[in-house]
Write a protein that holds these residues in place. Structure first.
Motif, PDB file in Angstrom:
ATOM      1  N   ARG A  54      97.290  67.455  36.686  1.00 41.09           N
ATOM      2  CA  ARG A  54      96.758  67.599  37.855  1.00 41.09           C
ATOM      3  C   ARG A  54      95.426  68.251  37.560  1.00 41.09           C
ATOM      4  O   ARG A  54      95.045  69.376  38.326  1.00 41.09           O
ATOM      5  CB  ARG A  54      97.715  68.778  38.559  1.00 41.09           C
ATOM      6  N   GLY A  55      94.575  67.668  36.810  1.00 39.55           N
ATOM      7  CA  GLY A  55      93.251  67.977  36.349  1.00 39.55           C
ATOM      8  C   GLY A  55      92.969  69.174  35.488  1.00 39.55           C
ATOM      9  O   GLY A  55      91.927  69.613  35.325  1.00 39.55           O
ATOM     10  N   ASN A  56      94.222  69.439  34.799  1.00 38.24           N
ATOM     11  CA  ASN A  56      93.995  70.923  33.666  1.00 38.24           C
ATOM     12  C   ASN A  56      93.375  70.210  32.468  1.00 38.24           C
ATOM     13  O   ASN A  56      94.047  69.422  31.616  1.00 38.24           O
ATOM     14  CB  ASN A  56      95.426  71.341  33.495  1.00 38.24           C
ATOM     15  N   VAL A  57      92.123  70.240  32.120  1.00 41.41           N
ATOM     16  CA  VAL A  57      91.539  69.655  31.152  1.00 41.41           C
ATOM     17  C   VAL A  57      92.071  70.148  29.846  1.00 41.41           C
ATOM     18  O   VAL A  57      92.113  69.542  28.811  1.00 41.41           O
ATOM     19  CB  VAL A  57      90.009  69.868  31.272  1.00 41.41           C
ATOM     20  N   ARG A  58      92.472  71.420  29.949  1.00 43.26           N
ATOM     21  CA  ARG A  58      92.914  71.977  28.360  1.00 43.26           C
ATOM     22  C   ARG A  58      94.289  71.330  28.088  1.00 43.26           C
ATOM     23  O   ARG A  58      94.429  71.039  26.934  1.00 43.26           O
ATOM     24  CB  ARG A  58      93.157  73.491  28.604  1.00 43.26           C
ATOM     25  N   ALA A  59      95.171  71.313  28.973  1.00 43.23           N
ATOM     26  CA  ALA A  59      96.394  70.723  28.815  1.00 43.23           C
ATOM     27  C   ALA A  59      96.181  69.262  28.209  1.00 43.23           C
ATOM     28  O   ALA A  59      96.878  68.642  27.413  1.00 43.23           O
ATOM     29  CB  ALA A  59      97.038  70.656  30.269  1.00 43.23           C
ATOM     30  N   VAL A  60      95.249  68.448  29.085  1.00 45.78           N
ATOM     31  CA  VAL A  60      95.111  67.107  28.706  1.00 45.78           C
ATOM     32  C   VAL A  60      94.419  67.166  27.136  1.00 45.78           C
ATOM     33  O   VAL A  60      94.674  66.214  26.337  1.00 45.78           O
ATOM     34  CB  VAL A  60      93.804  66.424  29.416  1.00 45.78           C
ATOM     35  N   ARG A  85      82.478  67.198  28.889  1.00 49.00           N
ATOM     36  CA  ARG A  85      81.358  66.658  29.282  1.00 49.00           C
ATOM     37  C   ARG A  85      81.904  65.198  29.766  1.00 49.00           C
ATOM     38  O   ARG A  85      81.075  64.589  30.870  1.00 49.00           O
ATOM     39  CB  ARG A  85      80.489  66.587  27.914  1.00 49.00           C
ATOM     40  N   ALA A  86      82.789  64.397  29.177  1.00 43.81           N
ATOM     41  CA  ALA A  86      82.925  63.036  29.582  1.00 43.81           C
ATOM     42  C   ALA A  86      83.464  62.856  31.185  1.00 43.81           C
ATOM     43  O   ALA A  86      82.950  62.155  31.765  1.00 43.81           O
ATOM     44  CB  ALA A  86      84.023  62.404  28.626  1.00 43.81           C
ATOM     45  N   ILE A  87      84.229  63.940  31.398  1.00 43.26           N
ATOM     46  CA  ILE A  87      84.943  64.088  32.724  1.00 43.26           C
ATOM     47  C   ILE A  87      83.784  64.351  33.718  1.00 43.26           C
ATOM     48  O   ILE A  87      83.918  63.745  34.912  1.00 43.26           O
ATOM     49  CB  ILE A  87      86.110  65.065  32.723  1.00 43.26           C
ATOM     50  N   ARG A  88      82.817  65.280  33.591  1.00 45.26           N
ATOM     51  CA  ARG A  88      81.765  65.401  34.294  1.00 45.26           C
ATOM     52  C   ARG A  88      80.788  64.267  34.483  1.00 45.26           C
ATOM     53  O   ARG A  88      80.416  63.983  35.814  1.00 45.26           O
ATOM     54  CB  ARG A  88      81.182  66.730  33.970  1.00 45.26           C
ATOM     55  N   ARG A  89      80.724  63.599  33.534  1.00 49.89           N
ATOM     56  CA  ARG A  89      79.760  62.215  33.606  1.00 49.89           C
ATOM     57  C   ARG A  89      80.606  61.155  34.262  1.00 49.89           C
ATOM     58  O   ARG A  89      79.903  60.473  35.092  1.00 49.89           O
ATOM     59  CB  ARG A  89      79.415  61.800  32.099  1.00 49.89           C
ATOM     60  N   ARG A  96      87.597  64.317  40.663  1.00 55.10           N
ATOM     61  CA  ARG A  96      87.919  65.437  39.968  1.00 55.10           C
ATOM     62  C   ARG A  96      88.984  66.343  41.007  1.00 55.10           C
ATOM     63  O   ARG A  96      89.749  66.938  40.698  1.00 55.10           O
ATOM     64  CB  ARG A  96      86.722  66.379  39.550  1.00 55.10           C
ATOM     65  N   ALA A  97      88.171  66.553  42.290  1.00 55.34           N
ATOM     66  CA  ALA A  97      89.188  67.279  43.045  1.00 55.34           C
ATOM     67  C   ALA A  97      90.561  66.637  43.322  1.00 55.34           C
ATOM     68  O   ALA A  97      91.805  67.314  43.586  1.00 55.34           O
ATOM     69  CB  ALA A  97      88.323  67.670  44.360  1.00 55.34           C
ATOM     70  N   GLY A  98      90.567  65.327  43.543  1.00 58.10           N
ATOM     71  CA  GLY A  98      91.746  64.676  43.880  1.00 58.10           C
ATOM     72  C   GLY A  98      92.736  64.713  42.810  1.00 58.10           C
ATOM     73  O   GLY A  98      93.875  65.070  43.068  1.00 58.10           O
ATOM     74  N   LEU A  99      92.322  64.759  41.517  1.00 57.80           N
ATOM     75  CA  LEU A  99      93.227  65.075  40.473  1.00 57.80           C
ATOM     76  C   LEU A  99      93.926  66.344  40.296  1.00 57.80           C
ATOM     77  O   LEU A  99      95.037  66.231  40.058  1.00 57.80           O
ATOM     78  CB  LEU A  99      92.487  64.444  39.218  1.00 57.80           C
TER      79      LEU A  99
END
Length: 236
Positions: A54-60, A85-89, A96-99
């Motif tokens: 659910r968009g948790n970058v640290r968990a990914v 950086r890759a996710i923002r790009r 991002r909001a949908g995830l």
């Protein structure tokens, strides 16, 4: 200090030194991104993990690091900074909001043919939808149809009609009746809308149905046909 001479922060210099130990290009050109960073993009695997977490970058990042460590030989995982950086790009703000928050959160970033919210019972929309379940009707398994009316301002379904076979003008009138009436077992939402949008269905534009709308003094808006290069405003 080296940081002052390079006009960079001390943290940045330490990052360059760490990158130089594993990347010859980073050693020769410390200001440039490392080759590993430059190569990393949001892959279908990363998208799947973002959806799972659910968009948790640290968990990914923890998952990617664990997967890289399990490979033989162990592979390099992107740093947390590189992943951010890759996710923002590679992902739009809506993606991002949908995830993180689902479709409703993603739609807040979707301005394509967006419509003003309006007020309750200003505009309704109506359509048919076949339910993806099988029910027994006179000994035969069938997929029923639902005819629904929804209020555009509140996203509340004001009325429905369920039919075992193909929808018709009778199901439209039954759904309209349940949407207009507000006493038990109907309501509390419903009433009389100012306008109803229909998706060019012949059932909604039949003489009997349009006469009912005229009797209720409700304007019917027949939306243009859908094409691959345009979207109906009510689906934005």
């Amino acid at each position: 200090m080296a940081a002052d001479a390079l006009e960079a922060s001390e943290r940045t210099v330490w990052r360059w030194l760490a990158a130089a130990e594993s990347d010859e290009t980073a050693a020769a050109y410390p200001v440039a991104r490392s080759r590993a960073d430059a190569r990393f993009t949001v892959t279908p695997e990363v998208r799947g993990l973002l959806a799972l977490w659910r968009g948790n970058v640290r968990a990914v990042h923890r998952e990617l690091t664990a997967r890289a460590a399990r490979q033989s030989p162990p592979a390099d995982a992107p740093s947390l900074t590189t992943l951010h950086r890759a996710i923002r790009r590679d992902l739009t703000p809506g993606e991002r909001a949908g995830l993180a928050g689902g479709e409703r959160a993603a739609r807040k970033h979707d301005v394509f043919l967006a419509r003003p919210r309006g007020w309750r019972n200003q505009v309704w929309e109506t359509d048919h939808m076949q339910v993806p379940v099988l029910v027994e009707v006179d000994g035969t398994a069938r997929r029923p149809w639902i005819t629904w009316f929804t209020d555009c301002s509140t996203n509340v379904i004001t009325g429905i009609a369920v039919t075992p076979g193909d929808p018709s003008r009778e199901s439209v009138l039954a759904g309209l009746r349940s949407a207009v009436l507000r006493e038990e077992p109907y309501g509390p939402f419903g009433g009389l809308p100012e306008k109803v949008r229909v998706d060019r269905g012949k059932d909604f534009l039949s003489r009997t149905v349009t006469a009912a709308f005229d009797l209720l003094d409700v304007t019917v808006e027949d939306l243009p046909a859908y094409t691959p290069t345009s979207r109906a405003p009510w689906r934005a």
